[in-house]
Each structure stands twice: as structure tokens, then as C-alpha cells.
Design an enzyme around this catalytic site. Structure first.
Site, short mmCIF file in Angstrom:
data_model
loop_
_atom_site.label_atom_id
_atom_site.label_comp_id
_atom_site.label_asym_id
_atom_site.label_seq_id
_atom_site.Cartn_x
_atom_site.Cartn_y
_atom_site.Cartn_z
N ARG A 90 61.09 -29.94 121.06
CA ARG A 90 61.90 -31.14 121.45
C ARG A 90 61.51 -32.06 122.58
O ARG A 90 60.68 -31.30 123.43
CB ARG A 90 63.46 -30.73 121.60
CG ARG A 90 63.95 -30.12 120.51
CD ARG A 90 65.64 -29.76 120.79
NE ARG A 90 66.21 -29.12 119.77
CZ ARG A 90 66.39 -27.94 119.54
NH1 ARG A 90 65.98 -27.12 120.69
NH2 ARG A 90 66.88 -27.14 118.45
N LYS A 119 68.52 -26.58 123.32
CA LYS A 119 70.06 -26.74 123.25
C LYS A 119 71.04 -25.78 123.55
O LYS A 119 70.63 -24.69 123.31
CB LYS A 119 70.53 -27.32 121.67
CG LYS A 119 69.79 -28.83 121.55
CD LYS A 119 70.29 -29.26 120.15
CE LYS A 119 69.87 -30.64 119.91
NZ LYS A 119 69.88 -31.12 118.56
N HIS A 175 60.14 -36.42 117.58
CA HIS A 175 60.46 -35.56 116.65
C HIS A 175 60.03 -35.34 115.54
O HIS A 175 60.02 -34.48 114.67
CB HIS A 175 62.10 -35.87 116.36
CG HIS A 175 62.94 -34.84 116.37
ND1 HIS A 175 63.09 -34.01 117.47
CD2 HIS A 175 63.93 -34.47 115.50
CE1 HIS A 175 64.18 -33.06 117.31
NE2 HIS A 175 64.38 -33.23 116.14
N HIS A 208 66.59 -23.06 116.55
CA HIS A 208 67.96 -23.51 115.81
C HIS A 208 68.75 -22.29 115.72
O HIS A 208 68.73 -21.09 115.36
CB HIS A 208 67.38 -23.73 114.17
CG HIS A 208 66.95 -24.99 114.03
ND1 HIS A 208 66.10 -25.22 112.95
CD2 HIS A 208 66.92 -26.24 114.66
CE1 HIS A 208 65.68 -26.38 112.95
NE2 HIS A 208 65.96 -27.19 114.10
N TYR A 243 63.82 -28.14 106.10
CA TYR A 243 62.35 -28.25 105.91
C TYR A 243 61.78 -27.61 104.48
O TYR A 243 60.73 -27.65 104.01
CB TYR A 243 61.52 -27.44 106.99
CG TYR A 243 62.21 -28.14 108.51
CD1 TYR A 243 61.56 -29.48 108.65
CD2 TYR A 243 62.85 -27.66 109.19
CE1 TYR A 243 61.40 -30.10 109.88
CE2 TYR A 243 63.14 -28.41 110.45
CZ TYR A 243 62.67 -29.65 110.85
OH TYR A 243 63.00 -30.27 112.03
#
Length: 328
Positions: free
Chosen positions: A148, A179, A257, A283, A292
């Protein structure tokens, strides 16, 4: 009476609400549809009920109208009946509790493999060597590691107890803070390592770096810095990448991104290892990564259409709007 009410409402949104001319035109179209459906059901506009609206929305959906378009129609009708209520011409708003079908989640945008490689291999002859080395390393790290942009700009030039992240070239991996404050290790490929080595060799050749180190040591410790010697911002990465992609001859500007999406999509095309891609992207939930697989299906479908002798028949009959969606 119905057409008179519609004209009065359009005058209201044009004069009192001062909506743009194009918006008023769209309202007129949507309200004309409402009037036609009400007339077909032998209903005055002031006697339309929620059940009627739901049936008409189902008809629009069945005719192929997209969820976003249906939502706009409902918004227009809802405003019309709200106005009728304020004028005391209806007792209740029949559109109030009617909602559009849930929109399909849009597919992330990913580059074709050839375009991604072209961007990664691009050399900007117009840029000074210092900027060229930095921007090349940024592209290689974004595309080669799937970072990211926040993770990229959070990297420091070397490991420390206060660093959010760093690259260990000897180990061939990057330590990033993702994150939710979750750390993960990401392998750094040979091309990214080469680009980072070249960048680190010239990084110190920044006249403002020493002064920046005294003012703000944490910012000056960043792996990627600007000419002022401080941490390169996410906005600066967006701007640099957009310019670089256009100079590389890509049809559309690239954002950070998009390279992350390309990393995931191209890795899945080669390996089909969804769990591995989930770990590399950081993730928390594999359903986030599964989007994806839809991109991968697009890749396979295009390859089939281009190469298989029976593809022409299939491509002519395949519904265009559903070709990129998962079966429900």
C-alpha cells in the site's frame, strides 16, 4: 393532472432548489417513466403505492438497468413524492422504504502484464539521476511487493526500534506496518533489490538531508525522501507515479493502488495460490483477496477469446455485462 404535477415539481427544483439544468433534464426523464408506468396501471400519480414502486423497480432491474441507475431513479421519485407530501397532495411517500438492488462490487483496476513491465523498466531520460533512481525504486517496490502507498512511505532507510518499517536487502525482505497496526514480512525480488540498491547509493546526495535530520530526525530517516530531505508523502508518490506512467507511454495514468492490484492479479495468474496472495497483501479476510480471482477469470477469458478456434461463437453469446462478475 399527472403531467401538471410533474411540471410544477420540475419548476420547483429549477427555481427554488436551483438544480443544474442537466439534473432537471434527468429528473424530467425519470418522472416521465413514472408517469408512463402509472398510466399503464391506470393509476393517478397521487395513488401510487409502495407495492407498485417495488414492481416497477423489479421491471427496470429485469430489463438490465444497473443498480446505480435504479438508485438515481428512486432518488428522483422519492423527492417528487416528498414534495407532493409537503404540498399535502399525498398522505405518505410510497418510495420512502424502497431501495435499489445492492450494487456489484467494482473490480479493482490492474495493468496488463506488458504494461506493468513497461512501467517498471521505463527510464526517464529527462529526470535528474537522483530523482530517476528514487522513482524507479518506488515503482519496483510497489509492483514487486504489492505494498500500500501508506506502507511504502512509512519505510525507513534502515531498521531501528522506532521505524514503522524497513527493507532488509541482505535478507531480501521488507518489514511493513499494515492496516490495524499489523506487521508482516514481504519478499523483495531481484529487480526491486537492484533498484533499491541504486537508490540507496545516491540517497545521501541530497543537500537538504543533513539540515532536515536536525529538524525532524524521524522524517529524514525515511527510505524515500524529497529534495527537501524529508519523508516523501503519499500525495507526492501519486503525482510522481502518474507522471512516470504517462511518460512510459501507458494509455491511462497509473496510481499506487493500481500497482498493488496488478501485483496480486499477476501473481494469481501464475500461481493460483490465493492464501499466499492473502498473506503477501496483508488482508485480514480472504474474501477481500478473492476479488482478484475475478480479475484472473477476465485474464483467462481474454486468452480463450484470442486463441481458441471456437472462441468467436462463445464471445458473441457471452453476456457483456456479466462477463466479469462472479456467478451468484
Amino acid at each position: 393532472m399527472g403531467s401538471d404535477l410533474i411540471e410544477r415539481y420540475l419548476e420547483h427544483v429549477r427555481v427554488e432548489r436551483r438544480l443544474a439544468a442537466r439534473t432537471v433534464e434527468l429528473y424530467a426523464i425519470h418522472l416521465r417513466t413514472l408517469a408512463e408506468k402509472a398510466a399503464a396501471a391506470n393509476l393517478p400519480l397521487d395513488q401510487v403505492q409502495t407495492a407498485h414502486v417495488r414492481r416497477w423497480m423489479a421491471q427496470l432491474h429485469g430489463a438490465g438497468r444497473e443498480s446505480r441507475g435504479i438508485a438515481l431513479v428512486l432518488s428522483c421519485w422519492r423527492g417528487f413524492y416528498r414534495w407532493l407530501g409537503n404540498e399535502r397532495l399525498v398522505d405518505a411517500n410510497p418510495v420512502q422504504d424502497v431501495h435499489a438492488p445492492k450494487a456489484d462490487r467494482p473490480l479493482p483496476k490492474a495493468l496488463a502484464v506488458d504494461d506493468a513491465v513497461r512501467l517498471a523498466e521505463h527510464h526517464d531520460a529527462d529526470a535528474d539521476p537522483w530523482t530517476e533512481a528514487r522513482d524507479h525504486a518506488i515503482v519496483e517496490l510497489l509492483y514487486g511487493c504489492g505494498l500500500r502507498v501508506s506502507e511504502l512511505v512509512g519505510l525507513d532507510a534502515r531498521a531501528s526500534t522506532v521505524a514503522r518499517g524497513w527493507v532488509d536487502l541482505a535478507a531480501g525482505e521488507a518489514q511493513v506496518l499494515g492496516k490495524g497496526g499489523k506487521r508482516r514480512s514481504v519478499p523483495v525480488g531481484a529487480k526491486a533489490s537492484e533498484a533499491l540498491t541504486a537508490w540507496l547509493a545516491v540517497r545521501e546526495d541530497c543537500a537538504a538531508l543533513e539540515a532536515a535530520s536536525l529538524r525532524d530526525p524521524a522524517s529524514a530517516a525515511a527510505l524515500f525522501i524529497g529534495r527537501n530531505g524529508t519523508r516523501f508523502s503519499a500525495q507526492a508518490v501519486w503525482k510522481a507515479l502518474r507522471l512516470r506512467s504517462l511518460k512510459a507511454g501507458l494509455a491511462a495514468p497509473v496510481h499506487p493502488h493500481m500497482l498493488r492490484h496488478s501485483f496480486a492479479s499477476h501473481l494469481l495468474q501464475s500461481s493460483s495460490d490465493l492464501r499466499a496472495v492473502q498473506e503477501l497483501l496483508g488482508h485480514a479476510n480472504i474474501t477481500t483477496t478473492q476479488v482478484y480471482t475475478r480479475l484472473d477469470f477476465q485474464h483467462l477469458a481474454k486468452a480463450y477469446d484470442a486463441a481458441h478456434p471456437r472462441a468467436k461463437v462463445r464471445s458473441e453469446t457471452r453476456p457483456k455485462a456479466k462477463a466479469t462478475r462472479e456467478p451468484k
